[in-house]
Write an enzyme that holds these catalytic residues in place. Structure first.
Site, PDB file in Angstrom:
ATOM      1  N   LYS A 113     -26.608  42.070  27.278  1.00 28.39           N
ATOM      2  CA  LYS A 113     -26.336  41.890  25.846  1.00 28.39           C
ATOM      3  C   LYS A 113     -27.634  41.409  25.222  1.00 28.39           C
ATOM      4  CE  LYS A 113     -24.152  39.057  22.393  1.00 28.39           C
ATOM      5  NZ  LYS A 113     -23.266  37.937  22.038  1.00 28.39           N
ATOM      6  N   GLY A 174     -20.873  32.121  15.048  1.00 31.86           N
ATOM      7  CA  GLY A 174     -20.288  30.791  14.932  1.00 31.86           C
ATOM      8  C   GLY A 174     -19.719  30.447  13.570  1.00 31.86           C
ATOM      9  N   ALA A 201     -19.616  38.721  16.955  1.00 35.36           N
ATOM     10  CA  ALA A 201     -20.011  37.536  16.184  1.00 35.36           C
ATOM     11  C   ALA A 201     -19.340  37.451  14.817  1.00 35.36           C
ATOM     12  CB  ALA A 201     -21.521  37.458  15.995  1.00 35.36           C
ATOM     13  N   GLY A 202     -19.027  36.214  14.454  1.00 33.95           N
ATOM     14  CA  GLY A 202     -18.506  35.920  13.130  1.00 33.95           C
ATOM     15  C   GLY A 202     -17.002  36.009  13.003  1.00 33.95           C
ATOM     16  N   ASN A 223     -16.301  34.352  20.836  1.00 32.24           N
ATOM     17  CA  ASN A 223     -16.393  33.167  21.668  1.00 32.24           C
ATOM     18  C   ASN A 223     -15.883  31.933  20.930  1.00 32.24           C
ATOM     19  OD1 ASN A 223     -19.013  31.949  23.947  1.00 32.24           O
ATOM     20  ND2 ASN A 223     -17.152  30.953  23.319  1.00 32.24           N
ATOM     21  N   THR A 224     -16.594  31.554  19.857  1.00 31.07           N
ATOM     22  CA  THR A 224     -16.322  30.287  19.183  1.00 31.07           C
ATOM     23  C   THR A 224     -14.875  30.170  18.700  1.00 31.07           C
ATOM     24  OG1 THR A 224     -18.619  30.332  18.449  1.00 31.07           O
ATOM     25  CG2 THR A 224     -17.190  28.717  17.408  1.00 31.07           C
TER      26      THR A 224
END
Lengths: 285, 73
Positions: A113, A174, A201-202, A223-224
């Protein structure tokens, strides 16, 4: 048939198709990060609840005489998942290439990645460094998963460099703001109809993930939103369901939105309960 | 005769300055306690594969990175 679950067979038949990334087929369209969980135990439970087939990991400095990395590697290796190492934190193509080589040796995978980050405030991909690194890594035999923006010209250059997966951001890492530029994401999807596209992301809520899947995106990397949830394990399950639902909906064919209302119930045969015959004198009661 | 003190090389490992008696990268990895551990190495920003560590001589002021797998997004 079990009377308590009369529609189970139907629901199974609705499951979305499998995903193929660089020739590897995974049944789950949720790629999950391994960072920020309250404990390794919660992380492994969340990965299971997410039904994730691919998880991301990073490379970091090993502490002197420590075994932190070895313990984590043993933990993650015991799970039935493919590992996708990242180049998080790299600011130049050279750093990212070195990190990718180190990851390939450590994890015995040519998957990477690729992140080349432009600045700390937005964690925006540096598209120039990204294309430079992707070009070199493809030459060296890597299977590159570039973390990019929705920019079409960057996407074209990454594909020309040999990338067979693109991972545009939803919004900055994040932030949990979801799809900041849905129209551009739709354009990217339309422009590369056959290329696996992963929103990375986001993503903050399952509805964000479902929206991207309904657009025809092939998978979601997050993830977050899971790791920092009050209950990461249940949130992982919620994302898994939303992503599966979004994909199934895309495959089933969504209707086109319309400005005009149209009744779903047949008009023919509508009863007129209010109808009263006119009274003598002409006025209704 | 050279004393062991004068033969120590001043290098940086994972961002920390240190003096080492190791002559090669392979020796350094063992000296730093990573023998038998899954780590990857780089010298001055360039990847050095495990099989090349024994033939990679350390030089004064080398910047060594010794990395392992961690949590990531």
């Amino acid at each position: 048939m079990n009377q308590n679950e009369p529609f189970k067979a139907l629901s199974k038949a609705a499951a979305p198709s499998a995903l193929s990334l660089y020739g590897v087929t995974v049944s789950s369209r949720l790629l999950l990060g391994t960072a920020l969980y309250p404990s390794p135990q919660v992380m492994t439970e969340a990965i299971r609840a997410a039904r994730a087939g691919i998880v991301t990991v990073s490379l970091r400095r090993e502490q002197a005489r420590g075994r932190t990395g070895a313990r984590f590697l043993d933990l993650i290796r015991a799970l039935p998942v493919h590992l996708l190492p990242n180049t998080a934190g790299c600011r130049t193509a050279k750093e990212a290439i070195t990190t990718a080589e180190m990851a390939r040796e450590l994890l015995e995978t040519d998957w990477i990645k690729l992140e080349v980050i432009a600045n700390d405030d937005t964690l925006q991909p540096d598209l120039f460094g990204l294309v430079e690194a992707a070009t070199e890594l493809n030459k060296r035999g890597f299977k590159v998963f570039p973390y990019t923006t929705e920019d079409l010209s960057a996407a074209e250059r990454l594909v020309a460099a040999g990338c067979r997966v693109l991972m545009p951001w939803g919004s900055p890492i994040g932030t949990g703001r979801g799809l900041a530029n849905p129209q551009a994401l739709k354009t990217l999807r339309a422009y590369f109809p056959d290329l696996p596209l992963v929103v990375d992301a986001g993503i903050g809520a399952p509805s964000h993930a479902a929206a991207a899947m309904e657009m025809g995106y092939d998978a979601i990397l997050l993830n977050t939103a899971v790791a920092k949830a009050h209950d990461p394990v249940r949130m992982a399950a919620a994302f898994a369901d939303a992503i599966e639902a979004g994909r199934t909906a895309f495959e089933a064919g969504l209707i086109e939105p319309s400005d005009r209302a149209s009744p779903s119930t047949p008009v023919v045969g509508t009863p007129f309960f209010d109808f009263e015959p006119p009274k003598p004198g002409g006025h209704r009661a | 005769m050279t004393t062991s003190t004068t033969s120590l090389l001043q290098i940086a490992v994972n961002g920390a300055a240190l003096a080492t008696a190791a002559e090669t990268l392979a020796d350094l990895v063992v000296e730093q306690g990573f023998g038998g551990t899954k780590v990857a190495t780089a010298v001055n920003g360039e990847f050095v594969a495990e099989r090349l560590r024994a033939s990679t001589k350390l030089m004064s002021a080398d910047r060594i990175e010794i990395l392992s797998v961690r949590q990531g997004g």
